[in-house]
Design a protein around this motif. Structure first.
Motif, PDB file in Angstrom:
ATOM      1  N   ASP A  68       0.805  -1.223   0.000  1.00  0.00           N
ATOM      2  CA  ASP A  68       0.000   0.000   0.000  1.00  0.00           C
ATOM      3  C   ASP A  68       0.842   1.280   0.000  1.00  0.00           C
ATOM      4  O   ASP A  68       0.293   2.385   0.022  1.00  0.00           O
ATOM      5  N   ARG A  69       2.166   1.145  -0.051  1.00  0.00           N
ATOM      6  CA  ARG A  69       3.028   2.324  -0.214  1.00  0.00           C
ATOM      7  C   ARG A  69       3.753   2.315  -1.552  1.00  0.00           C
ATOM      8  O   ARG A  69       4.527   3.234  -1.840  1.00  0.00           O
ATOM      9  N   ARG A  73      -1.650   4.697  -6.660  1.00  0.00           N
ATOM     10  CA  ARG A  73      -1.567   5.905  -7.477  1.00  0.00           C
ATOM     11  C   ARG A  73      -1.036   5.578  -8.872  1.00  0.00           C
ATOM     12  O   ARG A  73      -1.525   4.691  -9.544  1.00  0.00           O
ATOM     13  N   ASN A 212       4.917  17.756   1.201  1.00  0.00           N
ATOM     14  CA  ASN A 212       4.275  16.638   1.890  1.00  0.00           C
ATOM     15  C   ASN A 212       3.548  15.739   0.906  1.00  0.00           C
ATOM     16  O   ASN A 212       2.835  16.225   0.034  1.00  0.00           O
ATOM     17  N   ALA A 213       3.727  14.446   1.069  1.00  0.00           N
ATOM     18  CA  ALA A 213       2.869  13.475   0.391  1.00  0.00           C
ATOM     19  C   ALA A 213       1.650  13.204   1.263  1.00  0.00           C
ATOM     20  O   ALA A 213       0.533  13.065   0.778  1.00  0.00           O
ATOM     21  N   ARG A 214       1.884  13.105   2.559  1.00  0.00           N
ATOM     22  CA  ARG A 214       0.826  12.986   3.569  1.00  0.00           C
ATOM     23  C   ARG A 214       1.102  14.063   4.629  1.00  0.00           C
ATOM     24  O   ARG A 214       2.267  14.422   4.859  1.00  0.00           O
ATOM     25  N   PRO A 215       0.079  14.549   5.327  1.00  0.00           N
ATOM     26  CA  PRO A 215       0.285  15.655   6.276  1.00  0.00           C
ATOM     27  C   PRO A 215       1.261  15.355   7.406  1.00  0.00           C
ATOM     28  O   PRO A 215       1.886  16.266   7.952  1.00  0.00           O
ATOM     29  N   PHE A 216       1.406  14.079   7.782  1.00  0.00           N
ATOM     30  CA  PHE A 216       2.197  13.732   8.961  1.00  0.00           C
ATOM     31  C   PHE A 216       3.691  13.573   8.697  1.00  0.00           C
ATOM     32  O   PHE A 216       4.449  13.279   9.619  1.00  0.00           O
ATOM     33  N   THR A 218       6.973  15.476   6.529  1.00  0.00           N
ATOM     34  CA  THR A 218       7.450  16.556   5.658  1.00  0.00           C
ATOM     35  C   THR A 218       8.828  16.208   5.105  1.00  0.00           C
ATOM     36  O   THR A 218       9.725  15.811   5.851  1.00  0.00           O
ATOM     37  N   HIS A 244       4.851   6.862   2.718  1.00  0.00           N
ATOM     38  CA  HIS A 244       3.622   6.757   1.936  1.00  0.00           C
ATOM     39  C   HIS A 244       3.723   7.593   0.664  1.00  0.00           C
ATOM     40  O   HIS A 244       4.085   8.777   0.711  1.00  0.00           O
ATOM     41  N   ASP A 245       3.400   6.954  -0.453  1.00  0.00           N
ATOM     42  CA  ASP A 245       3.231   7.622  -1.752  1.00  0.00           C
ATOM     43  C   ASP A 245       4.520   8.149  -2.383  1.00  0.00           C
ATOM     44  O   ASP A 245       4.474   8.666  -3.496  1.00  0.00           O
ATOM     45  N   TRP A 246       5.672   8.016  -1.724  1.00  0.00           N
ATOM     46  CA  TRP A 246       6.871   8.640  -2.290  1.00  0.00           C
ATOM     47  C   TRP A 246       7.218   8.030  -3.642  1.00  0.00           C
ATOM     48  O   TRP A 246       7.444   8.760  -4.619  1.00  0.00           O
TER      49      TRP A 246
END
Length: 259
Positions: A68-69, A73, A212-216, A218, A244-246
Motif C-alpha cells: 500500500d506504499r 496511485r 508533503n505526500a501525507r500531512p504527517f 514533511t 507513503h506515496d513517495w
C-alpha cells in the motif's frame, strides 16, 4: 492476409500470455522467480512503463505487488510493476558483476516477451537492502534506465559504478537507525547522492523547500540539474521505512514530462 492475421493474434494473445502469472502467482525464470502486476484499466495493447522494485531484507515480491506504499496511485494506474524474488530474502549487491544484476536483466527481458514494454520509461526502485540492490543494478547495467528511485539505502561516492540511469532520486530518513544516515564528515546531508553528483558533474543544488505526500511527514527537497543527469534528494526526520506515496509520486512526476 496471413501476416495481418498473425499480427492481430499477437495483439490479442499477448495479454493472455502475460496474465499466466500475476499478483501472488509468481512467474518462473529458470530456478528463480518474480511477481508482476499490470496497471488497472490497461487496454491490453498500449506500451507500458515498468517499475522494477527490489524488496527489503526477508521479503518477497508477492508483498510488493500489493504494497500500500508502492502499488498505488500512478504505479497501480499506469505502470507494469515487477518485483523479483531475492535468494534467501536478500540480494547480492556488494560488488560489481552481481548475479542479481544478471537475474534482474533477465526478468526485464522475460517481461518484454510477455507485455509491450515502453523502453524509454523503465524505473528501478528498492527499499533498504533492496535500495542497495537497485543502486547495484543501475551501476552495473543502468544505461537504459529512466530513473533510480531508492529508499533508505545508498552507495558511497567511491563505490564501483560503471553505468548510470538518466535520473536518480533518493529518499532517506535522518533518524534512520537500521541503515544509518550517511552524514558527511562535517555533518553534510547531501552525501546519499554524492556518487551521482560526482558522476553527473553537478554544481550546487537548489533547495526546493518542504513538501508533503501525507500531512504527517514533511520532506525537504534538494535538486541538481547537471550536465550528465538529474539528481533529487528528499530528506525527512523519520527512520527506516518506505514513506507513503513517495515512489508513486516520483513515477508520476517523471511520466508527466513525457512528450
Amino acid at each position: 492476409m496471413i501476416r495481418m492475421i498473425l499480427m492481430v493474434l499477437a495483439v490479442v494473445l499477448a495479454p493472455v500470455a502475460g496474465a499466466a502469472c500475476s499478483g501472488q502467482t509468481a512467474c518462473t525464470l529458470g530456478d528463480r522467480s518474480y511477481h508482476l502486476r499490470a496497471p488497472d484499466g490497461w487496454d491490453g495493447v498500449s506500451p507500458l512503463p515498468v517499475l522494477l522494485h527490489f524488496h527489503g531484507w526477508g521479503r518477497q515480491g508477492g508483498l510488493i505487488v500489493r504494497h500500500d506504499r508502492i502499488a498505488v496511485r500512478a504505479v497501480a494506474e499506469d505502470v507494469l510493476l515487477v518485483a523479483p524474488n531475492g535468494l534467501g530474502g536478500s540480494w547480492d549487491f556488494r560488488a560489481a558483476g552481481s548475479r542479481d544484476t544478471a537475474f534482474a536483466r533477465a526478468v526485464l527481458e522475460d517481461l518484454a516477451a510477455r507485455y509491450p514494454v515502453d523502453p524509454d520509461h523503465i524505473f528501478v526502485s528498492g527499499y533498504s537492502y533492496g535500495a542497495y540492490m537497485a543502486w547495484r543494478f543501475v551501476c552495473d547495467d543502468g544505461a537504459d534506465i529512466a530513473a533510480l528511485l531508492a529508499v533508505a539505502g545508498s552507495f558511497s561516492a567511491g563505490a564501483a559504478c560503471d553505468q548510470a540511469p538518466r535520473e536518480a532520486r533518493q529518499v532517506y530518513g535522518l533518524d534512520d537507525q537500521v541503515l544509518d544516515f550517511p552524514f558527511g564528515p562535517r555533518g553534510e546531508t547531501d552525501t546519499p547522492v554524492a556518487l551521482w553528483r560526482d558522476r553527473f558533474g553537478c554544481g550546487d543544488g537548489q533547495d526546493q523547500g518542504p513538501w508533503n505526500a501525507r500531512p504527517f511527514l514533511t520532506f525537504q527537497r534538494t535538486v541538481w540539474d547537471c550536465p550528465g543527469g538529474h539528481v533529487t534528494l528528499d530528506l525527512h526526520p523519520g527512520g527506516h521505512f518506505i514513506p507513503h506515496d513517495w515512489i508513486p509520486i516520483q513515477v508520476e512526476q517523471i511520466l508527466s514530462q513525457r512528450d
